[in-house]
Design a protein around this motif. Structure first.
Motif, PDB file in Angstrom:
ATOM      1  N   LEU A 139     -68.510  89.180  76.032  1.00  0.00           N
ATOM      2  CA  LEU A 139     -67.226  89.770  76.402  1.00  0.00           C
ATOM      3  C   LEU A 139     -66.299  89.891  75.196  1.00  0.00           C
ATOM      4  CD1 LEU A 139     -66.509  88.044  79.842  1.00  0.00           C
ATOM      5  CD2 LEU A 139     -67.049  90.449  79.437  1.00  0.00           C
ATOM      6  N   ARG A 142     -67.217  92.827  73.154  1.00  0.00           N
ATOM      7  CA  ARG A 142     -66.883  94.102  73.799  1.00  0.00           C
ATOM      8  C   ARG A 142     -65.383  94.387  73.775  1.00  0.00           C
ATOM      9  NH1 ARG A 142     -68.106  95.577  80.179  1.00  0.00           N
ATOM     10  NH2 ARG A 142     -67.165  97.666  80.149  1.00  0.00           N
ATOM     11  N   PHE A 143     -64.550  93.365  73.980  1.00  0.00           N
ATOM     12  CA  PHE A 143     -63.121  93.607  74.226  1.00  0.00           C
ATOM     13  C   PHE A 143     -62.195  93.158  73.110  1.00  0.00           C
ATOM     14  CE2 PHE A 143     -64.788  93.376  78.639  1.00  0.00           C
ATOM     15  CZ  PHE A 143     -64.399  94.635  79.054  1.00  0.00           C
ATOM     16  N   PHE A 144     -62.668  92.278  72.200  1.00  0.00           N
ATOM     17  CA  PHE A 144     -61.773  91.712  71.201  1.00  0.00           C
ATOM     18  C   PHE A 144     -61.957  92.373  69.844  1.00  0.00           C
ATOM     19  CE2 PHE A 144     -61.472  87.267  73.416  1.00  0.00           C
ATOM     20  CZ  PHE A 144     -60.837  87.866  74.489  1.00  0.00           C
ATOM     21  N   TRP A 168     -57.865  85.547  75.656  1.00  0.00           N
ATOM     22  CA  TRP A 168     -57.697  86.471  76.784  1.00  0.00           C
ATOM     23  C   TRP A 168     -56.315  86.327  77.418  1.00  0.00           C
ATOM     24  CZ3 TRP A 168     -61.204  90.129  78.693  1.00  0.00           C
ATOM     25  CH2 TRP A 168     -60.781  90.781  79.868  1.00  0.00           C
ATOM     26  N   LYS A 171     -53.529  87.716  75.148  1.00  0.00           N
ATOM     27  CA  LYS A 171     -53.526  89.178  75.118  1.00  0.00           C
ATOM     28  C   LYS A 171     -52.996  89.748  76.435  1.00  0.00           C
ATOM     29  CE  LYS A 171     -57.491  89.782  71.977  1.00  0.00           C
ATOM     30  NZ  LYS A 171     -57.193  90.982  71.188  1.00  0.00           N
ATOM     31  N   GLU A 172     -53.506  89.236  77.545  1.00  0.00           N
ATOM     32  CA  GLU A 172     -53.103  89.805  78.830  1.00  0.00           C
ATOM     33  C   GLU A 172     -51.643  89.510  79.147  1.00  0.00           C
ATOM     34  OE1 GLU A 172     -54.592  90.338  83.438  1.00  0.00           O
ATOM     35  OE2 GLU A 172     -55.909  89.388  81.962  1.00  0.00           O
ATOM     36  N   LEU A 182     -55.413  96.782  80.525  1.00  0.00           N
ATOM     37  CA  LEU A 182     -56.388  96.021  79.755  1.00  0.00           C
ATOM     38  C   LEU A 182     -57.168  96.878  78.766  1.00  0.00           C
ATOM     39  CD1 LEU A 182     -57.849  93.629  82.487  1.00  0.00           C
ATOM     40  CD2 LEU A 182     -56.181  93.112  80.704  1.00  0.00           C
ATOM     41  N   LYS A 183     -57.039  98.187  78.878  1.00  0.00           N
ATOM     42  CA  LYS A 183     -57.729  99.066  77.931  1.00  0.00           C
ATOM     43  C   LYS A 183     -57.236  98.837  76.500  1.00  0.00           C
ATOM     44  CE  LYS A 183     -54.444 102.884  78.576  1.00  0.00           C
ATOM     45  NZ  LYS A 183     -53.869 102.798  77.233  1.00  0.00           N
ATOM     46  N   LEU A 185     -56.725  95.867  75.080  1.00  0.00           N
ATOM     47  CA  LEU A 185     -57.010  94.508  74.628  1.00  0.00           C
ATOM     48  C   LEU A 185     -57.294  94.453  73.129  1.00  0.00           C
ATOM     49  CD1 LEU A 185     -59.229  92.978  77.458  1.00  0.00           C
ATOM     50  CD2 LEU A 185     -57.100  92.027  76.597  1.00  0.00           C
ATOM     51  N   GLN A 186     -58.021  95.453  72.627  1.00  0.00           N
ATOM     52  CA  GLN A 186     -58.393  95.450  71.214  1.00  0.00           C
ATOM     53  C   GLN A 186     -57.231  95.825  70.297  1.00  0.00           C
ATOM     54  OE1 GLN A 186     -61.921  97.956  70.968  1.00  0.00           O
ATOM     55  NE2 GLN A 186     -63.212  96.136  70.915  1.00  0.00           N
TER      56      GLN A 186
END
Length: 237
Positions: A139, A142-144, A168, A171-172, A182-183, A185-186
């Motif tokens: 995860l 993929r997201f960070f 997480w 960030k959130e 959440l798109k 996040l990066q």
């Protein structure tokens, strides 16, 4: 750190430089589910009915019922009379046609709920319980950001879960404060280590606070102001 909430609403004062954090284990408020159902709006009850599992339905009812009960203390009105509006991505806020300016945000994870209340609109809170079955390395990849993924991958295995959920929630919390999905996040860079608190690397006067409201959980609060004092309340005490 967590204070017993006074029963008299006049004993809870929210000052301009304060953020009040509330926590609750939703299992503790099951006896109040009938009351919470009565104070929810029609659209909230409709959302509750759309949950497939009864457990998830009850968690939603309890979470929103607690939110209304908390906000009712600050607004000095019946919880059922509170009116919400929603940002495009679903973040709730008080309908300004009916209520004075009061910022808030909430987060649920498993049976736990966390709330933040302030006189500042731009606030976000996120709560995540650790889950040993979650492939946090995949995860993170993929997201960070690459540096964040590298920090998690290189950490000892027993620290990877905690590091991932710290990233997480930080960030959130910021994305919820800004009303972004959440798109992105990066696009949010967080600096943290197992020993050091997280730092939010974004433009502006943002304050990021990590807290541990429950065992085996991570939580963070993001707010667009630096000079703030936090108070911590137990809802059901």
């Amino acid at each position: 750190m967590w204070l017993k909430a006074p029963t008299d609403i006049t004993d809870i004062k929210l000052l301009p430089n304060e953020v009040h954090i509330w926590r609750e284990n939703l299992e503790n408020v099951k006896p109040s589910l009938e009351y919470f159902t009565q104070i929810l709006s029609e659209d909230e009850l409709g959302r509750a009915k759309r949950f497939h599992f009864e457990q998830h339905r009850q968690r939603f009812i309890a979470g929103r019922g607690i939110l209304r009960s908390i906000l009712g203390r600050y607004l000095n009105i019946e919880p059922s009379k509170i009116r919400f509006d929603y940002e495009p991505r679903g973040k709730p806020f008080l309908d300004r046609n009916y209520h004075r300016n009061l910022g808030f945000n909430l987060s649920h994870s498993q049976n736990f709920a966390l709330y933040a209340v302030t006189l500042n609109d731009s606030i976000g809170v996120d709560l995540e319980c650790f889950n040993s079955t979650t492939d946090v390395v995949s995860l993170a990849q993929r997201f960070f950001l690459p540096s964040e993924f590298a920090a998690i991958k290189s950490a000892p295995q027993e620290q990877q879960q905690q590091l991932f959920f710290r990233y997480w929630t930080c960030k959130e919390a910021y994305l919820k404060a800004t009303g972004t999905g959440l798109k992105d996040l990066q696009k949010v860079e967080i600096s943290l280590t197992p020993e050091q608190p997280a730092r939010l690397n974004v433009p502006g006067e943002w304050k990021l606070i990590e807290i541990k409201p429950f065992l085996n959980c991570a939580a963070a609060i993001a707010i667009s102001s630096r000079d703030l004092q936090l108070k911590y309340w137990d809802f059901g005490s």
